[in-house]
Write a protein that holds these residues in place. Structure first.
Motif, mmCIF file in Angstrom:
data_model
loop_
_atom_site.group_PDB
_atom_site.id
_atom_site.type_symbol
_atom_site.label_atom_id
_atom_site.label_comp_id
_atom_site.label_asym_id
_atom_site.label_seq_id
_atom_site.Cartn_x
_atom_site.Cartn_y
_atom_site.Cartn_z
ATOM 1 N N PRO A 35 0.808 -1.229 0.000
ATOM 2 C CA PRO A 35 0.000 0.000 0.000
ATOM 3 C C PRO A 35 0.839 1.277 0.000
ATOM 4 C CG PRO A 35 0.115 -0.866 2.232
ATOM 5 C CD PRO A 35 0.917 -1.824 1.359
ATOM 6 N N ASN A 36 1.414 1.619 -1.157
ATOM 7 C CA ASN A 36 2.102 2.918 -1.169
ATOM 8 C C ASN A 36 1.069 4.044 -1.306
ATOM 9 O OD1 ASN A 36 1.562 3.376 -3.854
ATOM 10 N ND2 ASN A 36 3.527 2.651 -4.584
ATOM 11 N N SER A 62 8.225 4.003 5.681
ATOM 12 C CA SER A 62 8.682 4.447 4.354
ATOM 13 C C SER A 62 8.564 3.394 3.277
ATOM 14 C CB SER A 62 10.144 4.914 4.442
ATOM 15 O OG SER A 62 10.235 6.039 5.287
ATOM 16 N N TYR A 66 8.798 5.100 -1.898
ATOM 17 C CA TYR A 66 7.943 5.782 -2.884
ATOM 18 C C TYR A 66 7.523 7.173 -2.391
ATOM 19 C CZ TYR A 66 3.887 6.573 -5.949
ATOM 20 O OH TYR A 66 2.976 7.112 -6.836
ATOM 21 N N GLU A 83 11.819 2.334 8.600
ATOM 22 C CA GLU A 83 11.114 1.133 8.135
ATOM 23 C C GLU A 83 11.597 -0.049 8.963
ATOM 24 O OE1 GLU A 83 8.520 0.434 5.829
ATOM 25 O OE2 GLU A 83 8.879 -1.402 6.931
ATOM 26 N N PHE A 84 10.665 -0.836 9.525
ATOM 27 C CA PHE A 84 11.142 -1.977 10.271
ATOM 28 C C PHE A 84 11.277 -3.249 9.447
ATOM 29 C CE2 PHE A 84 6.938 -3.200 10.764
ATOM 30 C CZ PHE A 84 6.262 -2.814 11.909
ATOM 31 N N GLU A 88 12.542 -4.176 2.614
ATOM 32 C CA GLU A 88 11.878 -3.037 1.965
ATOM 33 C C GLU A 88 12.792 -1.819 1.964
ATOM 34 O OE1 GLU A 88 8.064 -2.084 3.683
ATOM 35 O OE2 GLU A 88 7.333 -4.105 3.305
ATOM 36 N N GLY A 110 14.269 -0.080 11.633
ATOM 37 C CA GLY A 110 13.750 -0.304 12.988
ATOM 38 C C GLY A 110 12.480 0.488 13.211
ATOM 39 N N ALA A 112 10.030 3.326 13.881
ATOM 40 C CA ALA A 112 10.037 4.762 13.599
ATOM 41 C C ALA A 112 9.944 5.589 14.878
ATOM 42 C CB ALA A 112 8.856 5.090 12.684
ATOM 43 N N LEU A 127 5.639 12.767 7.536
ATOM 44 C CA LEU A 127 4.604 11.861 7.016
ATOM 45 C C LEU A 127 4.352 10.769 8.050
ATOM 46 C CD1 LEU A 127 2.741 10.799 4.728
ATOM 47 C CD2 LEU A 127 4.683 9.401 3.973
ATOM 48 N N HIS A 130 2.467 4.682 9.231
ATOM 49 C CA HIS A 130 2.920 3.379 9.758
ATOM 50 C C HIS A 130 1.702 2.685 10.395
ATOM 51 C CE1 HIS A 130 2.988 6.094 13.043
ATOM 52 N NE2 HIS A 130 3.517 5.259 13.916
ATOM 53 N N GLN A 131 1.875 2.059 11.567
ATOM 54 C CA GLN A 131 0.743 1.364 12.207
ATOM 55 C C GLN A 131 -0.300 2.392 12.660
ATOM 56 O OE1 GLN A 131 4.033 0.449 14.499
ATOM 57 N NE2 GLN A 131 3.352 -1.612 14.997
ATOM 58 N N ARG A 134 -0.686 3.527 16.208
ATOM 59 C CA ARG A 134 0.399 4.313 16.803
ATOM 60 C C ARG A 134 0.515 5.710 16.190
ATOM 61 N NH1 ARG A 134 5.650 0.771 17.084
ATOM 62 N NH2 ARG A 134 6.213 2.079 18.849
HETATM 63 C C1 LIG Z 1 1.588 2.083 4.254
HETATM 64 S S1 LIG Z 1 3.218 1.482 4.197
HETATM 65 C C2 LIG Z 1 4.205 2.905 3.874
HETATM 66 C C3 LIG Z 1 4.156 3.347 2.481
HETATM 67 C C4 LIG Z 1 5.110 4.462 2.119
HETATM 68 N N1 LIG Z 1 4.942 5.621 2.967
HETATM 69 C C5 LIG Z 1 4.868 4.807 0.664
HETATM 70 O O1 LIG Z 1 3.970 5.588 0.368
HETATM 71 O O2 LIG Z 1 5.541 4.245 -0.165
HETATM 72 C C6 LIG Z 1 3.576 1.256 5.906
HETATM 73 C C7 LIG Z 1 4.989 0.802 6.163
HETATM 74 O O3 LIG Z 1 5.301 1.111 7.502
HETATM 75 C C8 LIG Z 1 6.088 0.084 8.041
HETATM 76 N N2 LIG Z 1 5.928 0.197 9.498
HETATM 77 C C9 LIG Z 1 4.795 -0.023 10.216
HETATM 78 N N3 LIG Z 1 4.993 0.295 11.506
HETATM 79 C C10 LIG Z 1 6.277 0.740 11.598
HETATM 80 C C11 LIG Z 1 7.063 1.234 12.661
HETATM 81 N N4 LIG Z 1 6.574 1.318 13.895
HETATM 82 N N5 LIG Z 1 8.328 1.600 12.407
HETATM 83 C C12 LIG Z 1 8.843 1.507 11.150
HETATM 84 N N6 LIG Z 1 8.136 1.069 10.095
HETATM 85 C C13 LIG Z 1 6.869 0.695 10.313
HETATM 86 C C14 LIG Z 1 5.555 -1.200 7.409
HETATM 87 O O4 LIG Z 1 6.528 -2.211 7.393
HETATM 88 C C15 LIG Z 1 5.189 -0.701 6.003
HETATM 89 O O5 LIG Z 1 6.247 -0.920 5.110
#
Ligand SMILES: C[S@@+](CC[C@H](N)C(=O)[O-])C[C@H]1O[C@@H](n2cnc3c(N)ncnc32)[C@H](O)[C@@H]1O
Length: 230
Positions: A35-36, A62, A66, A83-84, A88, A110, A112, A127, A130-131, A134
């Motif tokens: 889901p970018n 991230s 993208y 990014e954890f 990716e 790790g 964010a 931006l 993420h979750q 949170r």
């Molecule tokens: C919706 S996607 C991000 C898309 C990105 N912003 C883009 O538009 O290309 C969410 C991403 O956040 C990462 N993620 C989720 N919780 C995270 C956290 N607490 N710390 C780092 N990365 C996290 C996931 O692994 C996933 O790759």
């Protein structure tokens, strides 16, 4: 999609095009069902970077770079990607290297919310992507580090792993509108309540892509009196 099909087609048809590297990022996202943020919301990120003259952007979530690529297209000097998922993030570094943009990027593998603690700011743009449960924690941890005039953008406000109709009912004031077990929708609701209640920020929601909450920091402290009332 939250807009009518025709309105979505219109926004897409009139919206920005991908660069060659972004097109390959988008193809990988389609292949992996990742889901970018998409090109229309990407255009908003590019505009926000441009209008703020962004020196530093911080991203919560991230993926493979993208969204960062859109900030960089808007002239951002530096983007901190978090990014954890290590694979990716590595793929993101490869893409951004191919685009000639990696020198402007800092890659943080790790959590964010742990990464943001290592930075003092100021951030011109943030931006939150993420979750969902949170999002509010992310806002509270980063808000003091946002520059005055800076902007916090959060994705998936109206579409994604959330229930649009229960969120709508919440925003219209219906008590207990969101199921107690629906953590993503509750997360987005709490985020919106927090940014809209913070007097240091002005917030609006744009029905672009999956829905963006855009919050501009208008002052350092929360003791602003609204000039409309004076
Ligand atoms: C919706 S996607 C991000 C898309 C990105 N912003 C883009 O538009 O290309 C969410 C991403 O956040 C990462 N993620 C989720 N919780 C995270 C956290 N607490 N710390 C780092 N990365 C996290 C996931 O692994 C996933 O790759």
């Amino acid at each position: 999609m939250v807009l009518s099909d025709e309105a979505t087609r219109f926004v897409r048809a009139a919206g920005p095009e991908h660069t060659e590297v972004q097109e390959r990022m988008a193809a990988l996202a389609r292949e992996r069902r990742f889901p970018n943020i998409g090109p229309d919301a990407g255009g908003v990120l590019r505009m926000v970077a441009r209008l703020t003259g962004a020196e530093t952007v911080f991203e919560f979530g991230s993926g493979f770079g993208y969204s960062a690529s859109w900030f960089l297209r808007g002239g951002a000097d530096r983007v901190v990607l978090t990014e954890f998922d290590e694979d990716e993030l590595e793929r993101g570094e490869e893409f951004l290297t191919e685009a000639g943009l990696a020198d402007c990027c800092q890659f943080e593998h790790g959590d964010a919310l742990a990464a943001v603690e290592r930075y003092d700011g100021p951030f011109d743009v943030v931006l939150v992507d993420h979750q969902k449960e949170r999002y509010e924690d992310a806002f509270h941890s980063v808000a003091p580090k946002v520059a005055e005039g800076g902007v916090v953008v959060a994705d998936n406000i109206m579409y994604g792993p959330i229930d649009f109709h229960s969120l709508l009912a919440h925003m219209e004031g219906e008590p207990r509108a969101i199921d107690i077990d629906d953590e993503p929708s509750r997360g987005v609701a709490c985020y919106l309540d927090a940014v809209r209640d913070d007097p240091a920020f002005e917030t609006l929601v744009l029905p672009v892509g999956s829905g963006l909450a855009v919050s501009t920091k208008v002052e350092e402290t929360g003791d602003r009196s609204d000039p409309v009332d004076t």
